[in-house]
Scaffold this motif. Structure first.
Motif, PDB file in Angstrom:
ATOM      1  N   THR A   1      -3.458   0.857  -3.451  1.00 46.75           N
ATOM      2  CA  THR A   1      -3.260  -0.771  -2.974  1.00 46.75           C
ATOM      3  C   THR A   1      -2.591  -1.414  -3.793  1.00 46.75           C
TER       4      THR A   1
ATOM      5  N   ALA B   1       0.855  -1.235  -0.441  1.00 47.21           N
ATOM      6  CA  ALA B   1      -0.222  -0.376  -0.213  1.00 47.21           C
ATOM      7  C   ALA B   1       0.890   1.381  -0.216  1.00 47.21           C
TER       8      ALA B   1
ATOM      9  N   THR C   1      -9.556   3.805  -0.124  1.00 44.45           N
ATOM     10  CA  THR C   1      -8.561   3.047  -0.812  1.00 44.45           C
ATOM     11  C   THR C   1      -8.723   2.741  -2.317  1.00 44.45           C
TER      12      THR C   1
ATOM     13  N   ASP D   1      -1.599  -3.087   6.327  1.00 43.67           N
ATOM     14  CA  ASP D   1      -0.482  -3.103   5.559  1.00 43.67           C
ATOM     15  C   ASP D   1      -1.427  -1.512   5.231  1.00 43.67           C
ATOM     16  N   ILE D   2      -2.354  -1.028   4.763  1.00 46.00           N
ATOM     17  CA  ILE D   2      -3.081  -0.206   4.304  1.00 46.00           C
ATOM     18  C   ILE D   2      -3.390   0.984   5.070  1.00 46.00           C
TER      19      ILE D   2
END
Length: 329
Positions: free
Chosen positions: A327, A36, A302, A117-118
């Protein structure tokens, strides 16, 4: 590797997916397989041709990433307690909108326990910026009061939470009642809709005329003179952007009489050692607060990396509260 290029300076549509040679890690660096990438206002300025890339940095936009270490300088990694396979987030000078990104070892931080991770990709740019400017330059202390211009921005939501978690009172401004409510929910003691209220008058009322100790300002321009009126004696005004223009007219006598400080900084061109010192402070002081849930990432939206243009359009609309993330997986 897949990457997002700026094909020409202009509107969001100039961002296009492309194939680039794989990034490689140099001395003192790690190579991260990016899961990300955070989207930040400087990315927009770079896309428009208003934020030159520092010498030696990638022309690919993107200043923060999260993912797994796939290779790197083994000695530097060992000294930092890192190894291949570790999940990290990192502040970079460019190259973040890509599947692979090199980063100085000192600018990498472990992904806090429990974060995706985002969420991790939303941390470095704003947390490094807020720590450096609010706590290092602005010298905010527990018990003092911080005024944040743009409290619903990525910088703003970070500054609100960090200041509150470390014992300060917080006043934030935002451009709608909904954004003000979001600021209060994040911990702001007072949120001011700057479109319907005079923030100078509101600050003076809230502080019983004393004023605030530190102001974090992304606007500059005509705001500077008004912000000086908001400062308590020995107050510090810290500029981190000039969205309202680079020229300001101030009452210098007011600065003298109240012993005020006007300062500011940009982070991207600073040396690795400087940024590494910020990372060390964050790891010691702030990362435990994230792990404990006292500070949390605020993700508005996202987008798949191929839709970076839509992500930039959202950022320019100023409709978001918190961070926008791309992402890759």
């Amino acid at each position: 590797m897949k990457a997002i290029e700026i094909t020409a300076y202009g509107k969001p549509e100039v961002l296009r997916p492309a194939q680039r040679p794989d990034a490689v890690a140099g001395a003192g660096e790690v190579l991260i397989r990016v899961a990300a990438s955070g989207v930040n206002r400087p990315d927009v300025l770079q896309r428009m041709g208003n934020y030159p890339v520092p010498p030696g940095a990638s022309d690919i936009p993107g200043l923060e990433v999260a993912g797994d270490i796939v290779s790197g300088d083994e000695q530097a990694m060992a000294q930092a307690g890192l190894k291949v396979g570790d999940r990290v987030c990192a502040l970079v000078a460019g190259g973040g909108y890509a599947e692979l990104c090199s980063a100085p070892v000192g600018q990498c931080l472990p992904v806090p326990d429990g974060l995706s991770d985002i969420e991790a990709a939303s941390l470095p740019e704003t947390f490094f910026t807020v720590w450096s400017n609010v706590f290092d330059r602005g010298r905010l202390q527990a018990g003092e009061t911080l005024l944040i211009q743009g409290g619903s921005s990525g910088i703003g939501v970070t500054a609100i939470q960090m200041a509150r978690a470390l014992g300060a009172k917080v006043i934030a401004t935002a451009g709608s009642d909904e954004k003000c409510q979001a600021c209060r929910e994040l911990g702001a003691d007072l949120a001011i809709n700057y479109k319907t209220h005079d923030f100078v008058a509101e600050v003076k009322t809230f502080t019983d005329g004393r004023g605030v100790d530190v102001i974090l300002d992304m606007v500059a321009g005509s705001y500077v003179a008004r912000e000086l009126e908001c400062l308590a004696e020995e107050g510090r005004l810290v500029l981190i952007a000039v969205q309202g223009g680079v020229k300001s007219e101030i009452n210098a006598g007011y600065v003298l009489r109240r012993r005020l400080t006007i300062t500011g900084s940009t982070l991207r061109p600073r040396p690795i050692a400087f940024k590494s010192a910020i990372a060390a402070s964050l790891k010691t002081t702030v990362w435990p607060l994230i792990a404990a849930g006292k500070i949390r990432p605020v993700i508005h939206s996202t987008f798949p990396a191929a839709e970076a243009a839509q992500a930039h359009a959202l950022m320019e609309s100023n409709q978001h509260v918190g961070k926008i993330v791309l992402t890759w997986q």
